[in-house]
Design a protein around this motif. Structure first.
Motif: not given
Length: 645
Positions: A163-185
């Motif tokens: 996952t990542w943060t959609k709105v950003t003013s600089s470089d993006s950071g990507f993160r890994i999620n294990e089982h169990g999540f739902l995801y927002d826009d």
């Protein structure tokens, strides 16, 4: 065509200087054929031949992963909560499938909403109402909504994803999620088709290759899934090296995230871990600070190694560097990241702020132990469900959970599933093996808790020692229990020096503001406070009962009122005593004037606010969230901008 690149500079003078510098150097040369090598054919004349060729030479990321938009609930205040707002027993964490979640009888499930710039792991802060397999979210229009929720991604929910943060003013950071999540826009999700490549894809996305490519594919502030799909993927040749490196970065990031009480996997404060404990609090902090620095240094080494792996794989050594500045090492324990842009690195303020915040976190954890949210005798959350009591605390802390296989009598391991009752047994399946969980009370053989929580869930916070369970007195007891009597005076002085104020002043002036900020304006401790702050008392919302306001009124406010009246009468005697010095009589008169104002304030607070509220026996539902429940108490509670009224 020949091109000048003049995107830098914020004034006419700066632009003119940039133009003169550009004219003194070779111009960029690019053709329509060059542009067509890049997906979408952007007029990216400044892109090197090596990067242009990468787009046509390698597979797009969409061949190995499936970036896509996250869910739009259409009503976030109804469906989303900070995880610490609701009953912890009503949260389904770590479930692997939609079917498992549907039969779990849980209402709330982990929900990714983007968050601040952070790489590798973290930003796990929210839960979403997905009760009965998301029935309410999936059927909103039948309940009168003009527009229902969208982008449910039903085939991907509860499965691992990046996952990542959609709105950003600089470089993006990507993160890994294990089982169990739902995801927002606001976060999006990127499931990897081959799990063997999951860490490789994460390493690529957090490398300069992706930053470099996205500046060509997407120069806007919104990072959309389609942009990720077009990133060239050349990771098959570096699977082993990249995987081992990224596993290290993820582990460090998770450890860092879980070291703070706003993580649902928080167990205990790092300052209290045996591996960091020294004779004094100052020595313990110094040891912990060295550990944090070692974590930061190791993360920087691993990130630069990851960058080097991918820069070499794409042959971009001449235009990219593997270096990662300290302010981009996204660990909360790293002050260069935590306070980025707030102070000069050389001023020493970073270290001062980190020390002060660590002492604030120590105090916050102590208050959590005062209310029974945490315990010095058992890791993790203890009391985190509505209406729980000290008796529940004692049962949980003095209970052991034994896991054994059905075929063996001896325990295999010790677990801590706090949803079991005493004497209950249940079977669990894990890895194809059936286990029996038996729950037994330790009974009288278990030593009593070293630090018991407050029994009535009300802790006064006043300008003097008016009550035996005063918050300052309780904290001093906590400090003695955790770091001993021998160095108590030294340890207390260390805390007050770090805070730059005495302990009582901190509790009166700063503690609650710190708590509201820490919990993102969704405080779990609520402060009953008279209009000018002469009377203050904390409660823990998860232990709230309809008679709690009556306890605040009868046992504390009225009691405090009586004590002030008694002290006033004593001072009146001093003010007219022949044996008192002129200075003593003057001081007494000044104090009487102050007391009279406080008494008037408390009388109004009781008659106009607290007594009417106590008669209502207000009930709360944690599922409604702090913002709904907090306003039910009106002027009885300290005003919080954006929450109150």
């Amino acid at each position: 065509g020949s091109y000048l690149r003049l995107v830098d500079g914020n004034s006419e003078t700066e632009k003119e200087a940039a133009l003169r510098n550009a004219l003194a150097s070779p111009l960029y040369r690019a053709s329509a054929t060059d542009f067509k090598k890049i997906p979408g054919a952007p007029i990216a004349y400044w892109v090197s031949e090596q990067l242009r060729n990468a787009f046509s030479k390698y597979l797009p990321l969409s061949e190995v992963a499936d970036p896509r938009k996250g869910m739009v609930t259409a009503d976030n205040p109804r469906f989303i909560r900070a995880w610490f707002e609701v009953d912890v027993d009503n949260i389904g964490i770590g479930l692997h499938t939609r079917e498992e979640a549907g039969t779990s009888d849980k209402k709330w499930f982990p929900y990714m909403k983007g968050g601040t710039f952070r790489r590798w792991s973290g930003n796990k802060e929210f839960v979403v109402n997905w009760a009965r397999d998301g029935y309410e979210l999936l059927n909103m229009q039948s309940e009168g909504y003009k527009v229902g929720s969208t982008n449910h991604n039903l085939e991907y929910i509860f499965k691992p994803a990046i996952t990542w943060t959609k709105v950003t003013s600089s470089d993006s950071g990507f993160r890994i999620n294990e089982h169990g999540f739902l995801y927002d826009d606001a976060s999006g999700l990127c499931p990897v088709k081959n799990q063997d490549l999951e860490y490789v894809v994460l390493g690529l996305l957090n490398s300069p290759i992706t930053v470099h490519a996205l500046r060509v594919l997407n120069p806007t502030l919104n990072l959309n899934p389609g942009n990720l799909c077009d990133i060239p993927f050349n990771g098959n040749q570096v699977v082993s090296r990249a995987t081992s490196t990224v596993i290290g970065t993820v582990k460090l990031s998770r450890t860092d995230w879980d070291a703070y009480e706003t993580s649902w996997d928080f167990t205990t404060l790092p300052l209290l871990r045996p591996e960091h404990r020294q004779a004094t609090l100052a020595a313990t902090y110094a040891h912990l600070r060295r550990h944090w620095q070692a974590m930061t240094d190791e993360m920087q080494r691993l990130e630069e190694e990851n960058n080097r792996i991918f820069i070499d794989a794409y042959g971009l050594q001449d235009e990219l560097t593997p270096d990662v500045p300290l302010q981009e090492i996204t660990l909360t324990c790293n002050p260069h990241y935590r306070y980025s842009g707030q102070w000069s690195v050389d001023s020493g303020q970073l270290e001062q702020r980190l020390l002060a915040d660590t002492m604030r976190e120590f105090i916050s954890y102590a208050v959590g132990c005062m209310f029974g949210r945490y315990s010095l005798d058992k890791p993790g959350l203890i009391l985190a469900n509505v209406g729980e009591t000290v008796e529940d605390y004692d049962r949980i802390v003095r209970t052991r959970y034994i896991v054994s296989s059905g075929a063996a009598d001896s325990p295999l391991s010790v677990a801590d599933p706090q949803d079991f009752a005493l004497g209950e047994a249940d079977s669990r399946f894990e890895g194809g093996t059936r286990y029996i969980v038996s729950v037994q009370s330790e009974g009288s053989s278990q030593p009593p808790s070293r630090f018991m929580p407050d029994r009535d869930n009300v802790i006064p916070l006043l300008d003097g020692e008016w009550f035996a369970d005063d918050i300052v007195d309780r904290f001093k007891r906590f400090l003695r229990v955790t770091f001993g009597e021998a160095h108590f005076t030294e340890n207390l002085a260390f805390i007050e020096q770090a805070l730059d104020r005495d302990l009582r002043s901190y509790f009166l002036r700063e503690f609650y503001d710190d708590h509201v900020k820490r919990y993102q304006k969704r405080p779990i401790y609520w402060l009953f406070s008279s209009p000018k702050g002469s009377f203050n008392a904390l409660i823990y919302m998860h232990r709230y009962r309809p008679d709690t306001v009556s306890v605040v009124l009868n046992e504390y406010l009225r009691n405090f009122h009586s004590k002030l009246e008694g002290h006033k009468r004593h001072l009146e005697q001093v003010s007219i005593s022949a044996s008192a010095t002129p200075r003593e009589r003057t001081a007494a008169l000044k104090e009487i004037d102050k007391l009279e104002k406080s008494i008037v304030e408390l009388t109004g607070y009781e008659n106009e606010v607290l007594y009417p509220l106590a008669t209502q026996q207000v009930a709360i539902d944690l599922d409604d969230g702090v913002k709904v429940n907090y306003v039910k108490f009106g002027k009885a509670l300290r005003k919080i901008v954006g929450v109150s009224g």
